[in-house]
Design an enzyme around this catalytic site. Sequence first.
Site, PDB file in Angstrom:
ATOM      1  N   GLU A  69      49.246  37.253  40.010  1.00 44.01           N
ATOM      2  CA  GLU A  69      49.085  36.997  38.574  1.00 44.01           C
ATOM      3  C   GLU A  69      49.864  35.740  38.198  1.00 44.01           C
ATOM      4  OE1 GLU A  69      47.091  37.987  36.183  1.00 44.01           O
ATOM      5  OE2 GLU A  69      46.106  39.159  37.745  1.00 44.01           O
ATOM      6  N   SER A  70      49.151  34.740  37.700  1.00 45.53           N
ATOM      7  CA  SER A  70      49.802  33.459  37.404  1.00 45.53           C
ATOM      8  C   SER A  70      50.839  33.607  36.292  1.00 45.53           C
ATOM      9  CB  SER A  70      48.767  32.404  37.044  1.00 45.53           C
ATOM     10  OG  SER A  70      47.934  32.857  36.009  1.00 45.53           O
ATOM     11  N   GLU A 112      42.977  33.425  52.530  1.00 43.76           N
ATOM     12  CA  GLU A 112      43.985  34.245  53.226  1.00 43.76           C
ATOM     13  C   GLU A 112      43.524  35.689  53.396  1.00 43.76           C
ATOM     14  OE1 GLU A 112      44.071  33.399  50.133  1.00 43.76           O
ATOM     15  OE2 GLU A 112      44.967  34.952  48.881  1.00 43.76           O
ATOM     16  N   ARG A 155      41.341  30.093  33.522  1.00 39.97           N
ATOM     17  CA  ARG A 155      41.781  31.363  34.109  1.00 39.97           C
ATOM     18  C   ARG A 155      40.729  32.440  33.883  1.00 39.97           C
ATOM     19  NH1 ARG A 155      46.569  33.592  31.590  1.00 39.97           N
ATOM     20  NH2 ARG A 155      46.496  35.012  33.345  1.00 39.97           N
ATOM     21  N   CYS A 209      43.845  30.588  44.002  1.00 42.89           N
ATOM     22  CA  CYS A 209      43.624  31.436  42.821  1.00 42.89           C
ATOM     23  C   CYS A 209      44.741  31.244  41.794  1.00 42.89           C
ATOM     24  CB  CYS A 209      43.460  32.886  43.252  1.00 42.89           C
ATOM     25  SG  CYS A 209      42.802  33.940  41.959  1.00 42.89           S
ATOM     26  N   HIS A 228      40.018  33.075  47.999  1.00 45.24           N
ATOM     27  CA  HIS A 228      41.128  33.557  48.823  1.00 45.24           C
ATOM     28  C   HIS A 228      40.855  33.460  50.318  1.00 45.24           C
ATOM     29  CE1 HIS A 228      43.456  35.232  45.496  1.00 45.24           C
ATOM     30  NE2 HIS A 228      42.321  35.666  44.987  1.00 45.24           N
ATOM     31  N   ARG A 280      38.890  38.064  40.168  1.00 44.61           N
ATOM     32  CA  ARG A 280      39.274  37.650  38.809  1.00 44.61           C
ATOM     33  C   ARG A 280      39.666  36.157  38.841  1.00 44.61           C
ATOM     34  NH1 ARG A 280      41.368  41.145  34.717  1.00 44.61           N
ATOM     35  NH2 ARG A 280      42.972  39.572  34.508  1.00 44.61           N
TER      36      ARG A 280
END
Lengths: 291, 189
Positions: B48-49, B171, B106, B79, B169, B134
């Site tokens: 979560e940024s 990763e 976002r 992200c 993502h 998201r």
Amino acid sequence: MDHSRYQLNKELAQMLKGGVIMDVTSPEQAKIAEAAGACAVMALERIPADIRKAGGVSRMSDPHLIKAIQQAVSIPVMAKVRIGHFVEAQILEALEIDYIDESEVLSPADDLYHIDKTRFHVPFVCGAKNLSEALRRISEGAAMIRTKGEPGTGDIIQAVRHMRLIQSEIRRILSLEDDEVYEAAKQLQVSLAMLQELRLHKRLSVVNFAAGGIATPADAALMMQLGAEGVFVGSGIFKSADPEKRAQAIVKAVANFDNSSMLAQLSENLGEAMVGINEAEIELLMAQRGE
Amino acid sequence: MHIAILALQGAFLEHQQMVRKLGATTHLIRNPRDLALPFDGLILPGGESTSMGKMLHDFSMIEPLKSLIQSGTPVFGTCAGLVLLAKNGSNNGFSALETMDIHAKRNAYGRQLGSFYADIDIDNIGVFPGIFIRAPYIESVGQHVKVLASHHDKIVMAQDGNQLATSFHPELTDDVRIHQYFLSICDIK
């Protein structure tokens, strides 16, 4: 590459790791939680401590409240349904909730069956107090697990017990000989395939958070050191003297869970913690719901 | 090769496994003290940024990270990491590092029901499994920013000199090509 909705749902839980999910009962509280660094909020009409006090039947929150909270913040919004109440879950899915918590905090709607979570597109998190419960919830489609702990008490003992038990049961399964796994599957009431997957990856196939009784930065860090991948804090924040400060401290304690000098700083001057009920005083054990 | 990974919240262990698989050593950054160890590149993970941004501010890590990136340390954001690098995201006036000349939106695809998987065609890398959770996308880029991939006309991967960012993502996949590309940037520097 075949990439299912269930996979995407497990992956959202991976993004929540190392974070704090906070119970909130209003858009204002949701904003405080977001500003404090929560990685998600749980939208509720009443926090568990008040549910406990009020007694009676506790149900899914009013969609109006959930929508207001969704409007108020940009982080994921979760909400609770009663165990087995798949229509409440359908309603939350219609609201495009980010995660459904099929929760023992609410009054169970079904004393036999949990929701068949494979029928939903939105993800579910479920509580567990041992490995058998965790694996059975995953087999029903849960994309995330949390300890049950004992919600609304501010007493960490049950969350500790559940996390330690789950971890030690995993270690035991990993230590078995191949030909002993069949009997373990029988004892745990789970499929052989699930145990084989557990042995292959050496961990649960979904993220596992701690929940139920976390009231201080030290509680949160304790759960992280015991192997939780993040924490839910329910009554602990908005039942305390200074919710904003406590919320921020718990977020930072989870990020720096193994840094004792940081934890000492974070624990200073937080004001009064929620009063709490200790284990021997509890009249209703919510963790015994939905086994 | 030594890579530092921001580990305040989110899926940082997945990045760590990925770059270790490629032979790099790593350490996690949880507070300003962890910035003292030298590193060849920095990864800002998904998560979560707002949560990471809040702690970057409170732990006084914005300025040291900014100056590292501006002096040429390679950085890779996925992200939420992309959002941390971007100039003001269009929602909430959120800001963190603002070192990369891109504007991010976002939660651009909505809530979790809007999360998706898609094959993404990346310049010089080829088709890559794109996992969007998201996710944000990049609304606009500055003159010197290279757009490396788009999905339905929205930019989902870009590079601004030493700064690399994806909306998705890598990763979470078994595909190491993007991490390999990032390590090659670190190698040149």
